[in-house]
Motif scaffolding. Structure first.
Motif, mmCIF file in Angstrom:
data_model
loop_
_atom_site.group_PDB
_atom_site.id
_atom_site.type_symbol
_atom_site.label_atom_id
_atom_site.label_comp_id
_atom_site.label_asym_id
_atom_site.label_seq_id
_atom_site.Cartn_x
_atom_site.Cartn_y
_atom_site.Cartn_z
ATOM 1 N N HIS A 1 -5.068 5.569 -1.126
ATOM 2 C CA HIS A 1 -3.521 4.629 -0.860
ATOM 3 C C HIS A 1 -3.826 4.109 -1.791
ATOM 4 O O HIS A 1 -4.877 4.171 -3.494
ATOM 5 C CB HIS A 1 -4.323 4.171 0.379
ATOM 6 C CG HIS A 1 -4.174 3.991 1.129
ATOM 7 N ND1 HIS A 1 -5.408 3.383 2.287
ATOM 8 C CD2 HIS A 1 -3.617 5.060 1.771
ATOM 9 C CE1 HIS A 1 -4.791 4.486 3.393
ATOM 10 N NE2 HIS A 1 -4.133 4.731 3.583
ATOM 11 N N GLU B 1 1.084 -1.110 0.268
ATOM 12 C CA GLU B 1 0.203 -0.139 0.245
ATOM 13 C C GLU B 1 1.378 1.278 -0.025
ATOM 14 O O GLU B 1 2.048 1.036 0.455
ATOM 15 C CB GLU B 1 -0.997 0.025 1.433
ATOM 16 C CG GLU B 1 -2.180 0.323 1.203
ATOM 17 C CD GLU B 1 -2.477 0.892 2.487
ATOM 18 O OE1 GLU B 1 -3.967 0.673 2.317
ATOM 19 O OE2 GLU B 1 -2.123 0.655 3.756
ATOM 20 N N MET C 1 3.076 10.494 -1.018
ATOM 21 C CA MET C 1 3.370 11.460 -0.702
ATOM 22 C C MET C 1 1.951 13.067 -0.792
ATOM 23 O O MET C 1 1.425 13.580 -0.544
ATOM 24 C CB MET C 1 3.877 12.366 -1.661
ATOM 25 C CG MET C 1 5.513 12.373 -0.966
ATOM 26 S SD MET C 1 5.351 12.480 0.811
ATOM 27 C CE MET C 1 7.334 11.815 1.099
ATOM 28 N N ILE D 1 7.738 -4.844 6.617
ATOM 29 C CA ILE D 1 7.360 -3.788 4.945
ATOM 30 C C ILE D 1 8.165 -2.783 5.756
ATOM 31 O O ILE D 1 8.369 -2.487 6.898
ATOM 32 C CB ILE D 1 5.786 -3.352 4.915
ATOM 33 C CG1 ILE D 1 4.741 -4.114 6.424
ATOM 34 C CG2 ILE D 1 5.047 -3.421 3.531
ATOM 35 C CD1 ILE D 1 3.157 -3.525 6.501
ATOM 36 N N THR D 2 8.043 -1.988 4.011
ATOM 37 C CA THR D 2 9.194 -0.702 4.053
ATOM 38 C C THR D 2 8.472 0.365 2.781
ATOM 39 O O THR D 2 7.428 -0.439 2.114
ATOM 40 C CB THR D 2 10.435 -1.168 3.779
ATOM 41 O OG1 THR D 2 11.246 -1.272 2.203
ATOM 42 C CG2 THR D 2 11.014 -2.165 4.366
ATOM 43 N N ARG D 3 8.044 0.855 3.395
ATOM 44 C CA ARG D 3 7.676 2.646 2.404
ATOM 45 C C ARG D 3 8.928 3.300 2.250
ATOM 46 O O ARG D 3 9.003 4.035 3.638
ATOM 47 C CB ARG D 3 6.243 2.850 2.993
ATOM 48 C CG ARG D 3 6.051 3.305 2.089
ATOM 49 C CD ARG D 3 4.458 3.137 2.179
ATOM 50 N NE ARG D 3 3.412 3.870 3.254
ATOM 51 C CZ ARG D 3 2.342 3.637 3.495
ATOM 52 N NH1 ARG D 3 1.694 2.745 3.464
ATOM 53 N NH2 ARG D 3 2.092 4.081 4.311
ATOM 54 N N THR D 4 9.415 3.871 0.885
ATOM 55 C CA THR D 4 10.361 4.819 1.027
ATOM 56 C C THR D 4 9.719 6.155 -0.259
ATOM 57 O O THR D 4 9.042 5.552 -1.297
ATOM 58 C CB THR D 4 11.957 4.332 1.045
ATOM 59 O OG1 THR D 4 12.347 3.759 1.987
ATOM 60 C CG2 THR D 4 12.460 5.918 0.706
ATOM 61 N N GLU D 5 9.286 7.039 0.248
ATOM 62 C CA GLU D 5 8.237 7.988 -0.609
ATOM 63 C C GLU D 5 9.492 8.705 -0.700
ATOM 64 O O GLU D 5 9.403 9.658 0.658
ATOM 65 C CB GLU D 5 6.781 7.818 -0.252
ATOM 66 C CG GLU D 5 6.355 6.486 -0.349
ATOM 67 C CD GLU D 5 5.143 6.928 -0.312
ATOM 68 O OE1 GLU D 5 4.165 5.796 -0.998
ATOM 69 O OE2 GLU D 5 4.317 7.877 0.318
ATOM 70 N N ASP E 1 1.120 5.656 -0.460
ATOM 71 C CA ASP E 1 0.758 6.890 -0.547
ATOM 72 C C ASP E 1 0.753 7.640 -1.225
ATOM 73 O O ASP E 1 -0.092 8.983 -2.041
ATOM 74 C CB ASP E 1 0.448 7.744 0.850
ATOM 75 C CG ASP E 1 0.193 6.820 2.543
ATOM 76 O OD1 ASP E 1 -1.347 6.516 2.354
ATOM 77 O OD2 ASP E 1 1.185 6.186 2.852
#
Lengths: 174, 174
Positions: free
Chosen positions: A82, A71, A75, A128-132, A73
């Motif tokens: 989402h 999932e 930004m 989980i990882t999320r990099t934005e 975003d």
DNA sequence: GTTAGTGCAAACCTTTTGCAGCTCT
DNA sequence: AGAGCTGCAAAAGGTTTGCACTAAC
């Protein structure tokens, strides 16, 4: 068909592969872009007009919990919804231009490095990882510079004029 | 008082420092934790019962657009709301335990490395970055292992019993 | 004194839930 | 056959907006 993996994975878990889910899986996997629930719903409805929005949400939640989709975003460029993408690809960061909305993906060693350091540093088990990353793409940097110049000129000519608004992002709400 | 910086920055921009904003700024900067709009509202109301929730949202939006606070999701552990923190600290990643909700911060060179690579790779001008990592903290890994054992034992004794639910996260909605 | 900012009420968008009926396996 | 899934309607949570009034500069 790439999402055969997903389907197998679901079958193994005893999840039923209903007609609706097949449609949604094909769309999530097939569409080149990051879809949000609403867009996915619209595309799915084109194939099955009776398919309900709720089913989209339920399926997305199920896939998320099964670890088959991530999932995002992005930004919140396009609003508060989402976005979803399959987990087939290698871990990557999303680079979002806050002016034109273009999304780039970055695969690079800093991400693996970060992962390892966090694991060893905290004894953390990463799921989980999320990099934005938000900012301006090379194209929009130029355009923005021009906009700023124009704004300055206008300010000279007609004092007290408010600066130009940034082009409204594609959100329905505002 | 650390948020003097924030206040100066706002004054320079011609933003009015109302009583409400002072309260909110002090809270955002002073509280050790990541606050969401609702919690911030509750804390602010304790100081000024007439302060409205809408003002909280408007102030947060203003601060976000001014680049003074960052907006986080913390992997939606606590729900779909956003969390806020001042931008005083150095860039860091947030590590969220999906079992107990604890949030750690990671400052490390992979983050700067990532930043530089993205800038040079795409010619991208970075304004905001957000890195969130979800998983299990060292403490909860142990607890989960125990939970799994118990689940297995129960399954042996009473077949067809559903596995235990993960403890419900502190969300109001569900 | 202006104009930005506030409070209030009401709307909005996104997502979730309860329940009756349908359908995969 | 029966649990799991769907559709429908309705709600919820989080956030935004319009407007008249208030207060910071």
């Amino acid at each position: 068909m790439a999402n055969a993996d997903m389907k197998d994975s679901l079958r193994e878990k005893g999840v039923r592969l209903t007609r609706q889910r097949q449609i949604l899986l094909d769309l999530i996997d097939g569409s080149g872009k990051h879809l949000d629930a609403e867009e996915l719903f619209r595309l799915a409805q084109a194939q099955d007009p009776k398919l309900n929005r709720v089913t989209v949400y339920r399926t997305l939640k199920m896939l998320k919990h099964s670890g088959l989709v991530d999932e995002l975003d992005l930004m919140h460029y396009g609003g508060d919804q989402h976005y979803y993408e399959t987990r087939l690809k290698q871990e990557h960061a999303h680079i979002i231009c806050l002016r034109c909305g273009k999304v780039e993906e970055f695969f690079g060693e800093p991400l693996q490095r970060l992962r390892k350091q966090v694991e060893s540093h905290f004894g953390f088990e990463i799921l989980i990882t999320r990099t934005e990353i938000g900012g301006y793409c090379s194209h929009c940097q130029v355009l923005r510079a021009r906009e700023m110049e124009q704004a300055a000129e206008i300010a000279e000519t007609v004092p007290h004029t408010p600066p130009p608004q940034k082009p409204a992002p594609a959100r329905k709400r505002g």
